[in-house]
Design a protein around this motif. Structure first.
Motif: not given
Length: 452
Positions: A174-183, A233-240, A333-337, A444-448
């Motif tokens: 896994p590698k972090k990506l540079a964000l070029m744009g968001r909408s 992602w499944q490593g961060r939210n194993p109970n999904s 879950l990892n970030h929410i309940q 969670t997904i954004m942090s990955i």
């Protein structure tokens, strides 16, 4: 094939194919199997060159499946009604007595509107090859479709697929990506307008809940490997539930969803009401405090109760018995309940999976109440096609079928990832608080993904 981890199993399946060719009477759908040594299932899938690629990992963690290729593909690009789908599947189901024959796929959130091209409004695949892990047992399954096909050619096609099986190699790191744009669609001003419309007293009287959602499109500086991302992602939210569908090289839909639509074991049905959300705490004491606030919160409790009530009412005509937990529990879950209630039913004889899908999907947790007016509002106002986001994904089988609601999901394209999140809007909902809930659900997904 020398040195291949599955050499022995491939040879075993080849021998079974040769014997099958000599069988005078063959069922329309046949499945051959061989016990196999342990292999990292998701890594194996990422190494394969045959499409489609399908992954399914149940929330209970007992079963994990990777599948490639197709020997039967039900693909509905244009509108199709649930009764026609049910008739097709029941007809197909009668072509085999094999207990392990499964059709993997999904239904779009809204099958009355155009969907995402190759995903269709509904698509179900009988894979050519499956690796199925159940606990510590692993099997390779080879499926053959002799219905309206040349038996000799079908055996040759199956053999060719076997010979294309690749060794499992480690997933790309896994590698972090540079964000070029968001909408964001809808953007915040439009979101505010929509929430205000739904919470207007006159509208709210007839439509007490609408689940509004947002598509967040990220442009990034590199190609995204869907299977590496799903593994992280499944490593961060194993109970999904974790699942993915890749019908071609350039587009994949993956999900790490906490929500079960239903699990059916013959006439026993298990489903749930999952609605009402808060964040996790920084420590155990704060986490427990937030959980208690969620349990005590009138808006969230009301939202969960609406979902519970609707599911129980929807199952009543299909069941001999329906029972639901009176008091919600906390699902972490990892970030929410979330607030969560288990629901169980004993189905009447003759009730099919498509009866269940028609009754339960889309649930009020992703659509709203009443279903017709909520979906109509979403269709006309939300501003983008949800496709398989908030749809139903899983598998169909004679004796056991399971579907998850595809929330916490992503559509991956070359150098682009589309993320989705929704929030239940009821009387008293605050636009800014609900917008923040969308951000929490993507945390969670954004942090990955992104290097901030």
């Amino acid at each position: 094939m020398s040195g291949h981890v599955f050499s022995q199993q491939i040879n075993e399946l080849k021998e079974k194919l040769i014997k099958l060719k000599q069988t005078p009477v063959i069922e329309p759908i046949v499945q051959l199997s061989a016990d196999a040594p342990s292999v990292p299932v998701l890594s194996w899938l990422g190494s394969q060159v045959i499409y489609p690629k399908i992954y399914w990992h149940g929330r209970d963690k007992i079963e994990e499946v990777a599948a490639i290729g197709s020997c039967k593909d039900f693909f509905f690009e244009d509108q199709i009604d649930d009764d026609s789908l049910a008739e097709l599947y029941q007809n197909q189901r009668g072509k085999s007595h094999g207990q392990d024959i499964r059709y993997y796929g999904g239904l779009a959130f809204d099958r009355s509107v155009e969907c995402w091209g190759e995903f269709g409004r509904a698509r179900f695949v009988l894979p050519r090859i499956e690796i199925r892990r159940n606990g510590n047992t692993i099997r390779i399954l080879l499926n053959l479709n002799f219905d309206n096909t040349c038996p000799q050619q079908e055996c040759e096609d199956a053999l060719a697929a076997l010979m294309q099986i690749q060794r499992a190699t480690p997933l790309s790191p896994p590698k972090k990506l540079a964000l070029m744009g968001r909408s964001d669609l809808p953007n915040y001003p439009r979101w505010q307008e929509l929430v205000e419309q739904v919470t207007q007293q006159q509208f709210n009287k007839t439509t007490p809940k609408v689940v509004l959602s947002r598509q967040t499109q990220l442009e990034v500086d590199d190609i995204i490997d869907p299977w590496t991302l799903l593994a992280c992602w499944q490593g961060r939210n194993p109970n999904s539930f974790q699942f993915g569908f890749q019908f071609s090289k350039n587009k994949a839909f993956i999900s790490c969803s906490p929500e079960r639509l239903y699990l059916r074991r013959q006439q026993e049905l298990y489903t749930e009401a999952l609605a009402g959300t808060t964040i996790r705490g920084l420590n155990q004491e704060e986490d427990q405090c937030l959980a208690q606030q969620l349990l005590d919160d009138t808006k969230n409790s009301h939202e969960n109760q609406l979902v519970r009530q609707h599911i129980v009412e929807s199952l009543a005509s299909l069941s001999q018995y329906v029972g639901a937990e009176e008091v919600p529990k906390i699902f972490k879950l990892n970030h929410i309940q979330h607030l969560h209630r288990d629901i169980r039913a004993q189905l009447k004889m003759g009730v099919s999976d498509f009866d269940l899908l028609k009754a339960l999907h889309p649930t009020p947790a992703v659509g709203g109440l009443p279903r017709f007016s909520a979906l109509n509002f979403i269709r006309q106002r939300e501003g983008y096609a949800r496709g398989w986001y908030a749809g139903a994904c899983g598998y169909l089988n004679h004796y056991e079928s399971e579907f998850s609601v595809a929330i916490r999901s992503a559509l991956i394209e070359p150098r682009r990832i589309n993320l989705f999140a929704g929030a239940g809007i009821v009387a008293g909902s605050d636009p800014q608080a609900e917008w923040q809930e969308l951000e929490n659900k993507l945390a969670t997904i954004m942090s990955i993904l992104i290097d901030f």
